[in-house]
Enzyme design. Structure first.
Site, PDB file in Angstrom:
ATOM      1  CB  CYS B  10       6.087 -19.622 -43.287  1.00 40.36           C
ATOM      2  SG  CYS B  10       7.357 -20.361 -41.922  1.00 40.36           S
ATOM      3  CB  CYS B  13      10.282 -21.715 -43.476  1.00 38.85           C
ATOM      4  SG  CYS B  13       9.354 -22.054 -42.025  1.00 38.85           S
TER       5      CYS B  13
END
Lengths: 319, 79
Positions: B10, B13
């Site tokens: 994501c 992240c």
């Protein structure tokens, strides 16, 4: 407070910019400035408060609370906890694994997964700012309702065999949970508020801008005939259009506003928005890692039906 | 030092990985930063919310992207 903001917007537009009250452009601009300031203030305040509250409900705790509950009560609790437990869509999969591993029933786990994206705080604040508290309250109630009912139905269908096998073999470890100090909670909440504002800020401008233009210029057009109260299939069609689309909640509000301004009933417009935010292709791809295609299809189907139901309910309740 | 960033790809992240590398560079610490996307490994560490940060086998943070200053403290304290 709203009066103060109104005065500020009036001062800016009519006094400083020297525009004439009553002119289309001036009124649209006045409306735009007022709404942008109001919504940005609301967003900052509410997201900060919500983030602090959320820091008291880490998923680990939610997992413990739900682990002891069975269906029904579990579904209701899960739907409510879904609102206050913080997670972004990319955490859906680790949470799904963690919940099932803790012995939480599949239906209860799904109630949790449905409620979190369906009841979105940014959407809530924008609805509150643009449509008033009635629509905002109905939005929360229907989001929680969808999560409870869909979770119960999915739980009754005994779909455990359609969860990827490896999920049940995973042993979830225990991470050390350090209880944050209040100062730490506030710092985290503030950082998160900044993150969200940066992300949705441009969308707020676009959304309110669209609203302001509609407010100043757009007449009611053919949409009212096509998707208005006269068409009983408008709600399911709106949901079918919304499912494959993906946008953040703040980005869909301008659509809701544009549609309602053109005569589409609020339930139909909100059904479209919920379908966009709660169900999407990217989410399906993420969930596919833990769900077999059959379960994924049933999951999407049941949630979509629940949204359709809520759309009709909204249309019946708000006139 | 062994550093692992947990995430399933994501945006947040990736942001965390970038900030960790920046913080390490500013601290002048040479460390191995690994981005873990395997669900079994993430779950085994007890991380329910991504992005997660693991320093020398210990979960240092999860579910948030700490600021660079916070990261420096976390990374500096593990020496």
């Amino acid at each position: 407070m709203p009066d103060l903001l109104k005065q500020l917007a009036d001062l800016l537009v009519y006094r400083w910019f020297g525009l004439r009250a009553g002119a289309h452009l001036a009124d649209a601009l006045d409306f735009f400035i007022y709404d942008v300031i109001k919504i940005l203030l609301l967003l900052t305040a509410i997201i900060f408060v919500v983030s602090v509250i959320r820091s008291f409900f880490p998923p680990e705790k939610t997992r413990q609370i739900l682990g002891r509950k069975r269906s029904w009560v579990g579904n209701i609790l899960a739907a409510l906890l879904g609102i206050v437990t913080p997670f972004c869509s990319c955490s859906a999969v680790p949470l799904f694994i963690g919940f099932l591993e803790a012995g939480i029933p599949l239906g209860v786990t799904l109630s949790f997964l449905i409620s979190s994206p369906t009841v979105n705080e940014v959407a809530l604040i924008m609805l509150l700012g643009l449509f008033g508290w009635k629509v905002a309250v109905l939005y929360i109630a229907s989001g929680v309702g969808i999560a409870i009912v869909a979770g119960i139905i999915l739980g009754q269908l005994k779909l455990e065999r359609f969860v990827e096998e490896y999920v049940y073999q995973i042993k979830v470890g225990a991470a050390d949970y350090v209880r944050p100090t209040f100062r730490q909670r506030a710092t985290d909440a503030w950082a998160y508020t900044g993150e969200i504002l940066k992300k949705v800020g441009p969308w707020v401008l676009v959304g309110v801008g669209a609203g302001a233009l509609i407010h100043g210029y757009v007449p009611v057009n053919w949409l009212a005939k096509v998707a208005g109260r006269g068409n009983p299939f408008a709600v399911p069609i709106a949901v079918l259009i919304g499912v494959p689309l993906y946008s953040n909640a703040a980005g869909t509000i301008p659509i809701v506003q544009a549609l309602t301004a053109k005569g589409v009933p609020i339930g139909t417009a909100l059904a479209l928005m919920m379908a966009v935010t709660a169900l999407s292709l990217p989410e399906a791809i993420i969930l596919r890692r833990v769900m077999k295609p059959r379960l994924l299809a049933i999951y999407f189907g049941v949630v979509a039906l629940a949204i359709v139901f809520v759309g009709y309910l909204f249309n019946a309740v708000i006139r | 030092m062994e550093i692992r960033v947990l995430g399933i790809g994501c945006a947040r992240c990736n942001e965390l990985e970038k900030r960790v590398k920046d913080a390490l560079a500013e601290l002048g610490i040479a460390a191995n930063v690994e981005h873990v996307t395997d669900l079994k490994e993430i779950a085994a560490l007890g991380v329910l919310m991504t992005p997660g940060l693991v320093i020398d086998g210990k979960v240092a943070s999860q579910g948030k992207v700490p600021s660079k200053d916070e990261l420096k403290k976390l990374l500096g304290g593990g020496k």
